[in-house]
Design an enzyme around this catalytic site. Structure first.
Site, short mmCIF file in Angstrom:
data_model
loop_
_atom_site.label_atom_id
_atom_site.label_comp_id
_atom_site.label_asym_id
_atom_site.label_seq_id
_atom_site.Cartn_x
_atom_site.Cartn_y
_atom_site.Cartn_z
N LEU A 97 0.83 -1.21 0.00
CA LEU A 97 0.00 0.00 0.00
C LEU A 97 0.87 1.26 0.00
CD1 LEU A 97 -2.40 -1.44 2.71
CD2 LEU A 97 -2.88 -1.29 0.26
N PRO A 98 0.28 2.42 -0.31
CA PRO A 98 1.10 3.64 -0.43
C PRO A 98 1.73 4.13 0.87
CG PRO A 98 -0.95 3.87 -1.67
CD PRO A 98 -1.09 2.64 -0.84
N THR A 135 5.98 0.62 2.90
CA THR A 135 6.93 1.42 3.68
C THR A 135 6.12 2.47 4.43
OG1 THR A 135 8.68 1.09 2.05
CG2 THR A 135 8.96 2.90 3.60
N LYS A 210 14.62 -0.51 5.94
CA LYS A 210 14.20 0.07 4.65
C LYS A 210 14.30 1.59 4.67
CE LYS A 210 12.28 0.90 0.70
NZ LYS A 210 10.92 0.58 0.32
N LYS A 287 7.87 11.00 0.95
CA LYS A 287 7.28 10.36 2.12
C LYS A 287 8.35 9.60 2.92
CE LYS A 287 6.03 6.24 1.98
NZ LYS A 287 5.51 4.90 1.65
#
EC number: 1.1.1.31
Length: 342
Positions: A97-98, A135, A210, A287
């Site tokens: 997902l975003p 992420t 990450k 982001k």
């Protein structure tokens, strides 16, 4: 949560659910990951596994299902209209997902994964594995994982490195956080989508790894853009400069694979060759840089370069909105236009 007729149909039988995999989130990365996971599983299980896809845009799910069955005639693939239907249909659920709000919605809201899990039998819950490759904010991820595990299901965070090209080629690296037994359950599914699976520690550890990796990547891409611009202004052929960088101490992925100058890499086709389409969106890099600066602020770790890089990506998105959905190497195009030759 009261199961709807659609949810009850999605549950099917326990045996059918055990032989089913659901994938939620069919964006640039998710669609490639789902294709590799489904295709390899389909071949490995001789067509006995059922697949379920779910996306906020049902037309995206329908297009994916059509393309997959065209490639694999006879494959069993269904469309879930909600995350709840996806988890009721399968014991293994992958989400890509975003960002943090999307993960909260998919897992915790009505018609989400957690309410659906709570409607299942204890045996069905304990057989369920959730793999989240988004992420997102580390504390949000840990909270969602705790809520999933509170139902009796298993969960890992498994963000990826490798970009859209790695997702398509099946060469991603998965950075996994969670209980060791959940990692062991997730491992065979992750190997269908990537080449390396690295266990990083408890819940959230994969995300920490990450975010640190993308902190480096975001800074590097700006530095490569600056160097490529400087070299050209001083008369160097971009092919020659890229060749020097890629064989010297400045070598990095941002130059050797994702070089931002069209024509600089003669043996590859980075997003710059397609007007920066098809890569990792600048808005997503912004982001990730924000996640890094937030984490650094929370623990008191200095981040001078990261903060500057975050501001550069913020300027790109605000001053040239078209680049928000282009690959983040388009920072080169922004710098070239923002500081024109005098």
């Amino acid at each position: 949560m009261r199961p709807t007729p659609q949810l009850l149909r999605a549950v099917g039988g326990a045996v059918q659910r055990q032989k089913s995999i659901s994938f939620i989130g069919l964006g640039r990365m998710g669609s490639e990951m789902a294709y590799n996971l489904f295709s390899q599983t389909h071949v490995q299980t001789h067509g006995t596994t059922r697949f379920v896809v779910c996306d906020a845009r049902e037309t995206t799910s329908a297009a994916f299902a059509h393309n997959f069955t065209t490639q694999f005639p006879g494959a069993h693939i269904e469309i879930a209209h909600t995350p709840a239907e996806a988890v009721l249909a399968s014991t293994t659920v992958v989400t890509m997902l975003p960002s943090s709000p999307h993960v909260r919605n998919v897992y915790a809201e009505e018609d989400g994964i957690i309410p659906a899990l709570q409607s299942l039998t204890p045996e069905a819950i304990s057989s369920t594995l959730c793999i989240d490759s988004t992420t997102l904010d580390v504390e949000v991820a840990r909270g969602v994982a705790a809520d999933v595990e509170g139902t009796g299901a298993s969960m890992v965070d498994a963000p990826v490195s490798g970009g859209v090209s790695g997702a398509k080629a099946g060469t991603l690296s998965f950075l996994v956080g969670g209980r060791r037994n959940a990692y062991n359950l997730a491992y065979p599914f992750l190997t269908h989508m990537g080449q390396r699976v690295i266990y990083c520690g408890d819940s959230g550890a994969g995300l920490v790894a990450k975010i640190c990796n993308n902190l480096i990547l975001g800074v590097q891409q700006i530095a490569v853009a600056e160097a490529m611009l400087l070299g050209q202004k001083l008369g160097l052929d971009p092919k020659v400069l890229a060749s020097v960088i890629n064989s010297a101490t400045g070598a990095c992925w941002s130059s050797s694979v994702n070089n931002p100058v069209p024509g600089a890499l003669t043996d590859k086709s980075p997003p710059c060759e397609r007007d920066y389409d098809g890569g990792f969106a600048t808005s997503l890099m912004l982001k990730d840089m924000g996640l890094a600066t937030d984490l650094a602020g929370a623990v008191g770790s200095p981040l001078p370069m990261g903060q500057l890089a975050e501001k550069v990506y913020a300027d790109v998105v605000s001053e040239d909105p078209e680049l928000a959905n282009k690959d983040f190497s388009s920072v080169y195009r922004y710098l070239r236009s923002a500081y024109p030759k005098k």
